[in-house]
Design an enzyme around this catalytic site. Structure first.
Site, PDB file in Angstrom:
ATOM      1  N   CYS A   1     -45.739  70.342  88.309  1.00 33.46           N
ATOM      2  CA  CYS A   1     -46.369  70.999  89.443  1.00 33.46           C
ATOM      3  C   CYS A   1     -45.530  70.807  90.707  1.00 33.46           C
ATOM      4  O   CYS A   1     -44.898  69.783  90.885  1.00 33.46           O
ATOM      5  CB  CYS A   1     -47.764  70.468  89.748  1.00 33.46           C
TER       6      CYS A   1
ATOM      7  N   ARG B   1     -40.782  73.387  88.502  1.00 33.38           N
ATOM      8  CA  ARG B   1     -41.676  72.261  88.267  1.00 33.38           C
ATOM      9  C   ARG B   1     -42.941  72.676  87.520  1.00 33.38           C
ATOM     10  O   ARG B   1     -43.788  71.820  87.211  1.00 33.38           O
ATOM     11  CB  ARG B   1     -42.055  71.592  89.587  1.00 33.38           C
TER      12      ARG B   1
ATOM     13  N   TRP C   1     -48.155  73.142  86.403  1.00 34.83           N
ATOM     14  CA  TRP C   1     -47.878  72.869  85.000  1.00 34.83           C
ATOM     15  C   TRP C   1     -49.186  72.269  84.475  1.00 34.83           C
ATOM     16  O   TRP C   1     -49.579  71.175  84.866  1.00 34.83           O
ATOM     17  CB  TRP C   1     -46.739  71.867  84.810  1.00 34.83           C
TER      18      TRP C   1
ATOM     19  N   ASN D   1     -50.327  67.300  92.630  1.00 37.12           N
ATOM     20  CA  ASN D   1     -49.329  67.126  91.561  1.00 37.12           C
ATOM     21  C   ASN D   1     -49.610  65.753  90.952  1.00 37.12           C
ATOM     22  O   ASN D   1     -49.716  64.769  91.671  1.00 37.12           O
ATOM     23  CB  ASN D   1     -47.907  67.176  92.152  1.00 37.12           C
ATOM     24  N   GLY D   2     -49.788  65.684  89.634  1.00 36.28           N
ATOM     25  CA  GLY D   2     -50.056  64.388  88.991  1.00 36.28           C
ATOM     26  C   GLY D   2     -51.271  64.469  88.092  1.00 36.28           C
ATOM     27  O   GLY D   2     -51.733  65.556  87.736  1.00 36.28           O
TER      28      GLY D   2
ATOM     29  N   GLU E   1     -28.557  66.718  71.356  1.00 38.12           N
ATOM     30  CA  GLU E   1     -28.655  67.537  72.566  1.00 38.12           C
ATOM     31  C   GLU E   1     -28.489  69.022  72.249  1.00 38.12           C
ATOM     32  O   GLU E   1     -29.203  69.866  72.790  1.00 38.12           O
ATOM     33  CB  GLU E   1     -27.621  67.090  73.613  1.00 38.12           C
TER      34      GLU E   1
ATOM     35  N   LYS F   1     -31.308  71.791  73.231  1.00 39.32           N
ATOM     36  CA  LYS F   1     -30.968  72.959  74.064  1.00 39.32           C
ATOM     37  C   LYS F   1     -31.413  74.244  73.358  1.00 39.32           C
ATOM     38  O   LYS F   1     -32.062  75.101  73.937  1.00 39.32           O
ATOM     39  CB  LYS F   1     -29.449  73.013  74.336  1.00 39.32           C
TER      40      LYS F   1
ATOM     41  N   GLU G   1     -35.414  74.332  73.152  1.00 40.43           N
ATOM     42  CA  GLU G   1     -36.229  74.468  74.361  1.00 40.43           C
ATOM     43  C   GLU G   1     -36.066  75.813  75.058  1.00 40.43           C
ATOM     44  O   GLU G   1     -36.988  76.260  75.736  1.00 40.43           O
ATOM     45  CB  GLU G   1     -35.970  73.301  75.322  1.00 40.43           C
TER      46      GLU G   1
ATOM     47  N   HIS H   1     -31.975  62.640  51.376  1.00 39.27           N
ATOM     48  CA  HIS H   1     -33.066  61.712  51.041  1.00 39.27           C
ATOM     49  C   HIS H   1     -34.432  62.343  51.298  1.00 39.27           C
ATOM     50  O   HIS H   1     -35.424  61.636  51.512  1.00 39.27           O
ATOM     51  CB  HIS H   1     -32.900  60.419  51.849  1.00 39.27           C
TER      52      HIS H   1
ATOM     53  N   LYS I   1     -39.255  71.073  84.989  1.00 44.08           N
ATOM     54  CA  LYS I   1     -37.990  70.359  85.194  1.00 44.08           C
ATOM     55  C   LYS I   1     -38.168  68.862  85.333  1.00 44.08           C
ATOM     56  O   LYS I   1     -37.386  68.064  84.810  1.00 44.08           O
ATOM     57  CB  LYS I   1     -37.299  70.912  86.441  1.00 44.08           C
TER      58      LYS I   1
HETATM   59  C1  AGP Z   1     -33.871  68.797  79.104  1.00 46.63           C
HETATM   60  O1  AGP Z   1     -33.262  70.014  79.128  1.00 46.63           O
HETATM   61  C2  AGP Z   1     -35.257  68.783  79.480  1.00 46.63           C
HETATM   62  N1  AGP Z   1     -35.458  69.362  80.717  1.00 46.63           N
HETATM   63  C3  AGP Z   1     -35.925  67.428  79.362  1.00 46.63           C
HETATM   64  O2  AGP Z   1     -35.761  66.958  78.054  1.00 46.63           O
HETATM   65  C4  AGP Z   1     -35.395  66.349  80.321  1.00 46.63           C
HETATM   66  O3  AGP Z   1     -34.152  65.904  79.909  1.00 46.63           O
HETATM   67  C5  AGP Z   1     -36.381  65.186  80.314  1.00 46.63           C
HETATM   68  O4  AGP Z   1     -37.628  65.669  80.757  1.00 46.63           O
HETATM   69  C6  AGP Z   1     -35.903  64.046  81.199  1.00 46.63           C
HETATM   70  O5  AGP Z   1     -35.859  64.468  82.522  1.00 46.63           O
HETATM   71  P1  AGP Z   1     -35.097  63.543  83.595  1.00 46.63           P
HETATM   72  O6  AGP Z   1     -33.657  63.479  83.204  1.00 46.63           O
HETATM   73  O7  AGP Z   1     -35.317  64.268  84.894  1.00 46.63           O
HETATM   74  O8  AGP Z   1     -35.754  62.202  83.576  1.00 46.63           O
END
Ligand code: AGP
Length: 588
Positions: free
Chosen positions: A2, A27, A73, A97-98, A464, A468, A471, A487, A583
């Site tokens: 948020c 956000r 969010w 937010n929270g 990673e 990528k 997501e 396995h 984010k």
């Molecule tokens: C990665 O592309 C994502 N946005 C997510 O996994 C991110 O890496 C994770 O939320 C950690 O965020 P931060 O690095 O801001 O702590």
């Protein structure tokens, strides 16, 4: 999670607030809303979905002089107009937010007092709680000084009270909140991008700080209601205002910024073939790397380099597990927290846990003034610049480089590795411009499931690459240790199952290649990002130059990111704002 923004001024209040809100959309984008005072009345407009839905119904010419806004969010209640913020109860209208963890029990008591609730949100309960306190004390400063002992969980709140409609109140706990100061008016926001179109002068708030602001002045109080003065900071690179600079997406812009990020980090943290002015990890016997998502995958690469070049044992943990598991802290343990945003709730909590146990904490963070940067004993900034796309790219790369610098300090290969590293920017430019990822992306776009396979550092890179792809393209992708597949999970393999493999580490690539042949034998077509020209183990190769033990693996990062980008583009996905994501994850 948020984004909130508020503004008090004589003019352009709605315009300024909406510009700020749009720059915070990374956000959360489940719904958005605004409340503003016009002709002494409060107007609340909220719409489900991205901010453009709200934008369509707003009259920017409305003569407002105070406003609060929110992009959501969803944590409590589905993404619809009713659950959107702002929420109003009695004389109180607020955005949040929270997460209010004790909202259910508070709600029960408030219902007994006659409060009725329209939404499923914890936030509406916060509004009723504040209204109830206001009825008792009739003084917002008094009310907000009581909030930390009543609301449990995390919050950044911006509040309008009907009895003082030229004023916006703010309070925070564990969720970020800053104040923006300008001659045209004053504002609050979750993050810096939201204020840069008005000012670059800002104040970072600490937990329980109470803000009382109007268009002419800002007062900040501690929870003893004593007025306090806070340092006014200046954000130095306003030219970095949030624009795509002509790229189709922020993700593509940020990938194209990676060569410059490498140059910047080399000049900042190395000199004459040596790492300089960086934290010395050598005095620790155990290192716990704790992070979430991509940051934890950068941590895995860090583990590989630190164990290989510094000879210190490293364990990598997801922060959401670390904070509740049994940890074996010893006096020579270092806890490294990695975070782009510096606000990720689980990572922040893991940091606090380590501090409570008197364990040294080193934060590797991208955002200055973030909570994790301010709380950690030591901090190294990754200097990747503001990253807007939800899917991290340049910040992940910068985290990997900082971990490499930490690992090679004083190692006999330090100079050779740093000399090699100087070639990386040009290698990256070549991989950005000279490769046709589209061709390979077409092979992946219709896959429902993908395994990203590798061994050792190639497996850590695959973690990673897989995230990528998953997501931003919504293809179900899992990174898998190539040797582990037989396995059990190899039972999933058939001609429709996608297989992407990373094969760069010559010391074990033979083993990986045998595993890929086992997979091919079950009908799957193999795509490989590799520096192996010879062997026929893949149906399609993104063939890289062979750049040795450090540059080789690092040069895989851009091809993995651009492959995912092109698959998502082919599928027409919202690349910068993938569904259900945000984010910075400021809730548990
Ligand atoms: C990665 O592309 C994502 N946005 C997510 O996994 C991110 O890496 C994770 O939320 C950690 O965020 P931060 O690095 O801001 O702590």
């Amino acid at each position: 999670m948020c984004g909130i923004v508020s503004y008090a001024s004589d003019k352009d209040v709605i315009k300024r607030i909406m510009t700020g809100l749009k720059s915070l959309e990374y956000r959360g984008y489940d719904s958005s809303g605004i409340a503003y005072i016009k002709d002494d009345n409060i107007n609340i407009i909220k719409r489900e979905g991205p901010i453009k839905n709200l934008d369509k119904v707003l009259d920017y010419e409305d003569e407002a002089y105070v406003g609060i806004a929110h992009t959501r969010w969803a944590t409590h209640g589905k993404a619809d107009d009713i659950n959107s913020h702002p929420h109003r109860q009695g004389k109180i209208t607020l955005v949040h937010n929270g997460i209010i963890e004790n909202y259910a029990e508070l709600k029960k008591e408030l219902i007994k007092k006659g409060y009725k609730f329209k939404s499923e949100t914890d936030t509406e309960v916060a509004a009723a709680t504040i209204d109830d306190l206001y009825n008792k004390y009739n003084n917002m400063l008094e009310v907000l000084s009581k909030i930390p002992s009543i609301l449990k969980g995390s919050y950044a709140l911006n509040i309008i009270c009907d009895d003082k409609i030229d004023t916006i109140y703010g309070i925070r706990k564990d969720c970020p909140l800053i104040v923006g100061l300008s001659k045209t008016g004053n504002m609050m926001a979750s993050d810096i991008p939201a204020i840069l179109h008005v000012t670059n002068k800002y104040i970072v708030l600490d937990n329980d700080d109470i803000v009382v602001l109007n268009k002419d002045n800002v007062k900040i109080y501690n929870n003893k209601k004593e007025e306090i003065t806070k340092k006014i900071k200046e954000f130095d690179n306003t030219e970095e205002v949030i624009s795509k600079n002509g790229y189709d997406h922020f993700m593509l812009k940020e990938i194209n910024e990676e060569p410059e990020v490498v140059k910047k980090l080399i000049s900042l943290y190395t000199k004459d073939g040596k790492v300089k002015d960086l934290f010395n990890i050598k005095k620790y016997k155990n290192i716990d790397i704790v992070a979430c998502g991509s940051a934890s995958f950068a941590g895995q690469i860090g583990k590989y380099f630190i164990e290989k070049y510094a000879g210190i044992r490293v364990n990598v943990y997801f922060a959401s597990e670390y904070r509740y598991q049994t940890n074996f802290f010893t006096k020579d343990t270092l806890v490294i927290l990695i975070s782009q945003s510096g606000e990720t709730a689980d990572t922040l909590a893991a940091l606090k846990l380590a501090k409570e146990n008197n364990i040294d904490t080193l934060a590797i963070v991208n955002r200055r003034d973030s909570s994790i940067a301010r709380e950690a004993k030591y901090v190294i900034y990754t200097e990747a610049g503001i990253e807007i796309a939800v899917a991290t790219t340049k910040a992940y790369l910068a985290q990997v480089l900082v971990l490499l610098f930490l690992a090679i300090q004083g190692n006999k290969k330090e100079k050779d590795i740093l000399d090699e590293l100087k070639k990386l920017p040009n290698i990256m430019i070549k991989y950005i411009n000279d490769y046709d990822y589209f061709k390979i992306a077409k092979l992946v776009k219709n896959k429902e499931h993908v395994f990203y396979l590798g061994r050792g550092i190639d497996y850590y890179l695959s973690m990673e690459g897989s995230l990528k792809l998953k997501e931003i393209s919504y293809i179900h992708s899992e990174a898998f240790q190539a040797g582990e597949l037989k396995h059990g999970s190899i039972s999933l393999i058939d001609e429709d199952f996608g297989v992407i493999s990373v094969v760069t580490d010559k010391s074990i690539s033979d083993k990986t290649i045998s595993n890929l042949k086992e997979v091919a034998a079950r009908g799957a077509k193999i795509i490989s990002i590799t520096n192996n020209k010879d062997d026929h183990f893949a149906d399609y190769k993104i063939l890289l130059e062979d750049y040795g033990e450090v540059l080789g693996p690092l040069s895989v990062i851009i091809p993995m990111q651009l492959l995912a980008y092109n698959v998502a583009k082919l599928k027409g996905c919202d690349i910068d704002k993938p569904r259900n994501l945000a984010k910075s994850v400021t809730v548990e």
